[in-house]
Design an enzyme around this catalytic site. Structure first.
Site, short mmCIF file in Angstrom:
data_model
loop_
_atom_site.label_atom_id
_atom_site.label_comp_id
_atom_site.label_asym_id
_atom_site.label_seq_id
_atom_site.Cartn_x
_atom_site.Cartn_y
_atom_site.Cartn_z
N GLY A 35 22.50 36.37 63.88
CA GLY A 35 23.51 35.70 63.05
C GLY A 35 24.51 34.89 63.86
O GLY A 35 25.27 34.10 63.30
N GLU A 36 24.54 35.07 65.18
CA GLU A 36 25.47 34.26 65.98
C GLU A 36 25.05 32.79 65.95
O GLU A 36 23.86 32.49 65.82
CB GLU A 36 25.47 34.76 67.43
CG GLU A 36 26.18 36.09 67.61
CD GLU A 36 26.33 36.48 69.07
OE1 GLU A 36 25.90 35.71 69.96
OE2 GLU A 36 26.85 37.59 69.32
N ARG A 93 44.84 32.19 49.91
CA ARG A 93 45.54 33.03 48.94
C ARG A 93 46.09 34.30 49.60
O ARG A 93 46.73 35.10 48.96
CB ARG A 93 44.62 33.36 47.76
CG ARG A 93 44.45 32.15 46.83
CD ARG A 93 43.43 32.36 45.75
NE ARG A 93 42.09 32.43 46.31
CZ ARG A 93 41.01 32.72 45.60
NH1 ARG A 93 41.11 32.95 44.31
NH2 ARG A 93 39.83 32.75 46.17
N ASP A 168 48.87 29.88 35.23
CA ASP A 168 49.70 31.01 35.69
C ASP A 168 51.05 30.47 36.13
O ASP A 168 51.23 29.26 36.31
CB ASP A 168 49.01 31.84 36.80
CG ASP A 168 48.57 30.99 37.98
OD1 ASP A 168 49.26 30.01 38.30
OD2 ASP A 168 47.52 31.32 38.57
N LYS A 192 50.08 34.97 33.49
CA LYS A 192 48.80 35.63 33.79
C LYS A 192 49.07 36.91 34.57
O LYS A 192 49.94 36.95 35.41
CB LYS A 192 47.94 34.67 34.62
CG LYS A 192 46.68 35.27 35.19
CD LYS A 192 45.89 34.24 36.02
CE LYS A 192 46.19 34.35 37.49
NZ LYS A 192 45.34 33.48 38.33
N ARG A 194 46.99 39.70 37.01
CA ARG A 194 45.71 40.03 37.63
C ARG A 194 45.82 41.42 38.26
O ARG A 194 46.76 41.69 39.01
CB ARG A 194 45.34 39.02 38.71
CG ARG A 194 43.90 39.21 39.18
CD ARG A 194 43.60 38.39 40.42
NE ARG A 194 43.54 36.96 40.21
CZ ARG A 194 42.45 36.29 39.86
NH1 ARG A 194 41.33 36.93 39.65
NH2 ARG A 194 42.48 34.98 39.73
#
Ligand code: R5P
Length: 304
Positions: A35-36, A93, A168, A192, A194
């Site tokens: 995966g490298e 986020r 939101d 909103k 969450r």
């Protein structure tokens, strides 16, 4: 100038190169069985002003590492200056501590990015107004898709009998900005909630008046639950037609299905993130940010 692309969004990179009429150099990226990745710039870029294009969209960690390696390769190849075009910055986020004991992951990502010795970063619609302060050594060009949305809304004459809606409370600033660009169009916002553990979204309070048509404006669509919940509430309040505008199509898992089945007419996003064929759906329309990036790259970088 040279445009170098990572593997996250080579179509955007080549679109920018075409607009600017500059050479486009795709990079040579080899993935080992474990995966490298090994990254190589297969072009002479000594003394060139090099622009590396790579949104750090999902798979976020893999795309972040590839970006860091590309920047290192460009630096070692003797570029005169390096600009990282990261239209969508992953981890945005997680820009502060929500629950004590957490890492501020975005701050870590920005520190690594800046340590690559780059001169400039170009990005779009960051999640909060505090994020630019995390860039301490690099010039930041923080662009927005709102002018593209404003143009489309004007072209379709969607300003009449309509209201802009933030799904939101955190998005009110964005909606106010778009409202100003559209001659102070009315706007409303939704409260909103969450659940931080399950990610479940609920919304039952709307601040402001609704109209026949609602234009939901957001920065990111990830699961699509924010849009779905906001649209359901607006329908309950009597809105007839709902259009969605969001800058970053993160589209995780079953999002295309959620959006296609939500009570909305159309979903407009931009190509800050590539939307592969399997994530496209009937109600989706993708607007290109390439001209905005090209225009920005022709301007000198400003100091922060
Ligand atoms: C939240 O504060 C953001 O502005 C977006 O509303 C949110 O990230 C959208 O996420 P999802 O599509 O998963 O509801």
């Amino acid at each position: 100038m040279r445009i170098v692309s990572g593997s996250a969004h080579s179509i955007l990179a080549s679109e920018i190169a075409t607009i600017l009429r500059v050479p486009f150099a795709p990079s040579d990226i080899h993935v080992f069985p474990d995966g490298e990745k090994r990254v190589r710039i297969d072009e002479k870029i000594v003394g060139e002003n090099v622009v590396v294009v790579q949104p750090t969209s999902p798979p976020v960690d893999a795309n972040c590492m590839e970006l860091f390696f590309l920047l290192d390769a460009v630096k070692r190849s003797g570029a005169a200056s390096i600009c990282a075009v990261v239209p969508y910055i992953g981890y945005q986020r997680q820009d502060h501590v929500f629950v004590s004991g957490e890492a501020v992951s975005l701050s870590v990502v920005i520190k690594i990015l800046e340590s690559a010795g780059i001169d400039r970063v170009v990005c779009f619609d960051l999640h909060s107004i505090k994020i630019p302060q995390l860039f301490t050594t690099t010039s930041l060009s923080h662009l927005s898709a709102l002018p593209l949305f404003a143009e489309l809304i004007k072209k379709n004459k969607w300003m009449e009998e309509s209201v802009l809606v933030s799904p939101d409370m955190g998005g009110i600033r964005r909606v106010k900005q778009l409202s100003r660009q559209l001659g102070n169009m009315p706007y409303a916002s939704i409260e909103k909630n969450r659940d931080l553990t399950t990610g479940a979204v609920s919304a039952d309070i709307l601040h402001g008046e609704v109209a026949k048509r609602a234009l939901i404006v957001d920065d990111i669509i990830s699961s699509g639950r924010t849009v779905e919940t906001a649209a359901a509430l607006l329908k309950e309040k009597g809105v007839e037609r709902i259009y969605v505008f969001a800058t970053h199509p993160v589209f995780s898992n079953e999002t295309p299905y959620v959006l296609q089945n939500a009570p909305v007419e159309k979903v407009f996003v931009t190509n800050t993130i590539a939307v592969p064929k399997e994530k496209q759906f009937g109600k989706l329309e993708v607007l290109s940010i390439a001209p905005l990036i090209a225009e920005e790259l022709l301007k000198p970088a400003t100091s922060n």
